[in-house]
Design a protein around this motif. Structure first.
Motif, PDB file in Angstrom:
ATOM      1  N   ILE A 312       0.852  -1.189   0.000  1.00 32.92           N
ATOM      2  CA  ILE A 312       0.000   0.000   0.000  1.00 32.92           C
ATOM      3  C   ILE A 312       0.891   1.243   0.000  1.00 32.92           C
ATOM      4  O   ILE A 312       1.142   1.851   1.054  1.00 32.92           O
ATOM      5  N   PRO A 313       1.402   1.676  -1.145  1.00 26.96           N
ATOM      6  CA  PRO A 313       2.342   2.806  -1.191  1.00 26.96           C
ATOM      7  C   PRO A 313       1.794   4.086  -0.580  1.00 26.96           C
ATOM      8  O   PRO A 313       2.554   4.872   0.002  1.00 26.96           O
ATOM      9  N   ASP A 314       0.479   4.310  -0.672  1.00 26.84           N
ATOM     10  CA  ASP A 314      -0.098   5.541  -0.133  1.00 26.84           C
ATOM     11  C   ASP A 314      -0.045   5.596   1.396  1.00 26.84           C
ATOM     12  O   ASP A 314      -0.262   6.661   1.983  1.00 26.84           O
ATOM     13  N   LEU A 315       0.246   4.469   2.026  1.00 27.77           N
ATOM     14  CA  LEU A 315       0.349   4.442   3.498  1.00 27.77           C
ATOM     15  C   LEU A 315       1.781   4.585   3.995  1.00 27.77           C
ATOM     16  O   LEU A 315       2.005   4.692   5.206  1.00 27.77           O
ATOM     17  N   GLU A 316       2.726   4.569   3.113  1.00 24.81           N
ATOM     18  CA  GLU A 316       4.143   4.597   3.494  1.00 24.81           C
ATOM     19  C   GLU A 316       4.432   5.709   4.495  1.00 24.81           C
ATOM     20  O   GLU A 316       4.096   6.878   4.296  1.00 24.81           O
ATOM     21  N   GLY A 317       5.047   5.330   5.611  1.00 22.41           N
ATOM     22  CA  GLY A 317       5.487   6.297   6.617  1.00 22.41           C
ATOM     23  C   GLY A 317       4.401   6.801   7.540  1.00 22.41           C
ATOM     24  O   GLY A 317       4.682   7.647   8.401  1.00 22.41           O
ATOM     25  N   GLN A 318       3.175   6.308   7.414  1.00 20.74           N
ATOM     26  CA  GLN A 318       2.095   6.750   8.290  1.00 20.74           C
ATOM     27  C   GLN A 318       1.932   5.798   9.472  1.00 20.74           C
ATOM     28  O   GLN A 318       2.115   4.586   9.348  1.00 20.74           O
ATOM     29  N   TYR A 319       1.581   6.386  10.604  1.00 18.04           N
ATOM     30  CA  TYR A 319       1.396   5.607  11.831  1.00 18.04           C
ATOM     31  C   TYR A 319      -0.056   5.180  11.941  1.00 18.04           C
ATOM     32  O   TYR A 319      -0.967   6.006  11.966  1.00 18.04           O
ATOM     33  N   LEU A 320      -0.282   3.862  12.012  1.00 21.80           N
ATOM     34  CA  LEU A 320      -1.626   3.323  12.116  1.00 21.80           C
ATOM     35  C   LEU A 320      -1.933   2.954  13.566  1.00 21.80           C
ATOM     36  O   LEU A 320      -1.088   2.381  14.267  1.00 21.80           O
ATOM     37  N   TYR A 321      -3.128   3.283  13.988  1.00 24.64           N
ATOM     38  CA  TYR A 321      -3.555   2.979  15.354  1.00 24.64           C
ATOM     39  C   TYR A 321      -5.059   2.804  15.360  1.00 24.64           C
ATOM     40  O   TYR A 321      -5.753   3.034  14.363  1.00 24.64           O
ATOM     41  N   SER A 322      -5.615   2.411  16.502  1.00 19.73           N
ATOM     42  CA  SER A 322      -7.056   2.254  16.612  1.00 19.73           C
ATOM     43  C   SER A 322      -7.486   2.491  18.055  1.00 19.73           C
ATOM     44  O   SER A 322      -6.742   3.068  18.853  1.00 19.73           O
ATOM     45  N   ASP A 323      -8.686   2.036  18.368  1.00 16.44           N
ATOM     46  CA  ASP A 323      -9.261   2.207  19.700  1.00 16.44           C
ATOM     47  C   ASP A 323     -10.080   0.955  20.021  1.00 16.44           C
ATOM     48  O   ASP A 323     -10.810   0.451  19.161  1.00 16.44           O
ATOM     49  N   TYR A 324      -9.960   0.475  21.236  1.00 17.57           N
ATOM     50  CA  TYR A 324     -10.624  -0.752  21.634  1.00 17.57           C
ATOM     51  C   TYR A 324     -12.143  -0.655  21.501  1.00 17.57           C
ATOM     52  O   TYR A 324     -12.810  -1.625  21.131  1.00 17.57           O
ATOM     53  N   CYS A 325     -12.699   0.500  21.821  1.00 14.49           N
ATOM     54  CA  CYS A 325     -14.157   0.660  21.785  1.00 14.49           C
ATOM     55  C   CYS A 325     -14.680   1.103  20.430  1.00 14.49           C
ATOM     56  O   CYS A 325     -15.795   0.748  20.039  1.00 14.49           O
ATOM     57  N   ASP A 326     -13.893   1.877  19.714  1.00 10.49           N
ATOM     58  CA  ASP A 326     -14.343   2.419  18.429  1.00 10.49           C
ATOM     59  C   ASP A 326     -14.021   1.482  17.277  1.00 10.49           C
ATOM     60  O   ASP A 326     -14.834   1.286  16.366  1.00 10.49           O
ATOM     61  N   GLY A 327     -12.822   0.919  17.260  1.00  8.18           N
ATOM     62  CA  GLY A 327     -12.441  -0.072  16.263  1.00  8.18           C
ATOM     63  C   GLY A 327     -12.011   0.448  14.912  1.00  8.18           C
ATOM     64  O   GLY A 327     -11.525  -0.309  14.074  1.00  8.18           O
ATOM     65  N   THR A 328     -12.170   1.757  14.676  1.00 13.01           N
ATOM     66  CA  THR A 328     -11.758   2.330  13.397  1.00 13.01           C
ATOM     67  C   THR A 328     -10.237   2.368  13.302  1.00 13.01           C
ATOM     68  O   THR A 328      -9.560   2.756  14.249  1.00 13.01           O
ATOM     69  N   VAL A 329      -9.703   1.980  12.162  1.00 15.92           N
ATOM     70  CA  VAL A 329      -8.259   2.070  11.938  1.00 15.92           C
ATOM     71  C   VAL A 329      -7.966   3.444  11.340  1.00 15.92           C
ATOM     72  O   VAL A 329      -8.564   3.838  10.329  1.00 15.92           O
ATOM     73  N   ARG A 330      -7.064   4.168  11.978  1.00 15.48           N
ATOM     74  CA  ARG A 330      -6.720   5.524  11.551  1.00 15.48           C
ATOM     75  C   ARG A 330      -5.222   5.621  11.276  1.00 15.48           C
ATOM     76  O   ARG A 330      -4.438   4.799  11.741  1.00 15.48           O
ATOM     77  N   ALA A 331      -4.869   6.660  10.534  1.00 16.67           N
ATOM     78  CA  ALA A 331      -3.468   6.865  10.176  1.00 16.67           C
ATOM     79  C   ALA A 331      -3.071   8.305  10.466  1.00 16.67           C
ATOM     80  O   ALA A 331      -3.831   9.236  10.188  1.00 16.67           O
TER      81      ALA A 331
END
Length: 378
Positions: A312-331
């Motif tokens: 996924i080249p468009d994600l290069e260098g981005q930090y991915l995280y989420s939330d236990y209750c929300d579940g959305t994956v964010r960058a």
């Protein structure tokens, strides 16, 4: 303890009580226009309450299940348990098998778990021909836990070859013992130790508090409440920590690869960028690079990884995280330790409890309900 190459194991039903978080960036965060990566979550396996994982030998991914088993994910799917300590741990509160890691040579495998008394343990096994050697097991580190929550438990080897261990503040609520700011306890800290340098381990001589009277030499950074997943950027060596908040703010902390350690992330005087219960901001407080409140669905940040895969080249260098209750994956897009933008990747992993980085840099999302999903291009 039961160790197997590919044999079955019985695991009890598990639930995890997490602690707090969701999505709004700090007020001074600036959004940089950029193509949002289009991704999907591809479920590649189902596990029994997967809670942590690590890249293993031979392009495998080793998955820890909270009740005490470890299983290997490969091209054939998720195998039978190769390790079973289910009779040595408990899933009361936030306890259980909480972290796993390999050293860089895949010569040793480490597990982080709470025992039947609730004490945190880090144990080591030798690995030969990709198999755990049960008779080599030894305990590297233990830490008494006063309460059943805020155990932390994540373990990672850093770019320097040392083992980093995250412990929460000891639990209850509001850090009643003030452990976050105390240097005479390992609680509320990120530790840095050398398991191969001594018995049971050595303290690296350049750790920041080695020569400070009454301070624990193992400490690398402090002022943490419940660091639920930290990682090192495989491209830069920078450190990122997802630290669960008490009641209002979730935070992501950062330190550059050339840091000499000693960062004070503020807890329990601070919760994110905000004074906690009238606390005074420490003079050496290192504020988070990102925080979000809990006005939305979030309740407990789950730290992830900087994406360094090729799919996924468009994600290069981005930090991915989420939330236990929300579940959305964010960058988060970052530059020189500053967040320049945030994006919602449009996928939801359920009760996201952890991320795993494979040897090729691709990322997996673990949902405590059982899902093991890879982040793939849409």
């Amino acid at each position: 303890m039961k160790v197997r190459t590919r044999s079955s194991a019985i695991i009890g039903t598990i639930c995890l009580i997490a602690s707090l978080a969701l999505t709004t960036a700090s007020a001074d965060e600036q959004t940089a226009p950029r193509q949002t990566a289009e991704v999907v979550l591809k479920e590649v396996a189902r596990a029994q309450n997967p809670v942590a994982g690590a890249a293993g030998p031979g392009d495998t991914v080793w998955i820890a299940e909270r009740a005490g088993t470890v299983r290997v994910l490969d091209d054939q799917g998720l195998g039978e348990p190769v390790l079973d300590i289910s009779d040595e741990t408990t899933t009361d509160g936030e306890r259980g098998l909480l972290g796993v890691a390999f050293d860089k040579e895949f010569a040793h495998f480490y597990i982080s778990f709470t025992d039947l008394e609730g004490t945190s343990n880090v144990d080591e096994f030798a690995v030969r021909d990709s198999e755990i050697q049960p008779d080599t097991r030894r305990t590297v580190l233990t830490q008494t836990q006063p309460y059943a929550n805020h155990n932390g438990g994540d373990i990672q080897f850093g770019p320097d070859g040392y083992l980093y261990v995250a412990f929460g503040d000891g639990g209850s609520g509001g850090d009643p013992h003030g452990n976050g700011q105390k240097l005479d306890t390992l609680l509320g800290k990120l530790l840095r130790i050398d398991p191969s340098g001594g018995e049971p381990y050595a303290i690296p001589p350049d750790n920041p508090f080695v020569d400070v009277p009454n301070a624990k030499g193992e400490i690398w950074a402090y002022g943490l409440r419940n660091p639920w997943r930290f990682s090192f950027d495989a491209g830069t060596g920078d450190l990122l920590i997802g630290d669960v908040g008490q009641s209002a703010w979730e935070e992501i902390d950062w330190a550059p690869a050339d840091s000499k350690g000693g960062e004070n992330y503020g807890w329990s005087q601070m919760e994110g960028n905000h004074s906690f219960r009238g606390g005074t901001e420490p003079a050496n407080h290192v504020p988070p690079i990102h925080e979000y409140d809990r006005n939305g669905l979030g309740c407990s940040v789950t730290g992830g990884y900087v994406y360094r895969g090729a799919a996924i080249p468009d994600l290069e260098g981005q930090y991915l995280y989420s939330d236990y209750c929300d579940g959305t994956v964010r960058a988060l897009r970052m530059e020189n330790g500053k967040v320049t933008g945030e994006s919602d990747l449009g996928v939801n992993g359920g009760e996201v409890i952890s991320f795993v980085q494979a040897g090729d840099g691709e990322l997996y999302v673990l949902g405590i309900g059982g899902g093991v999903s890879r982040i793939d291009p849409a």
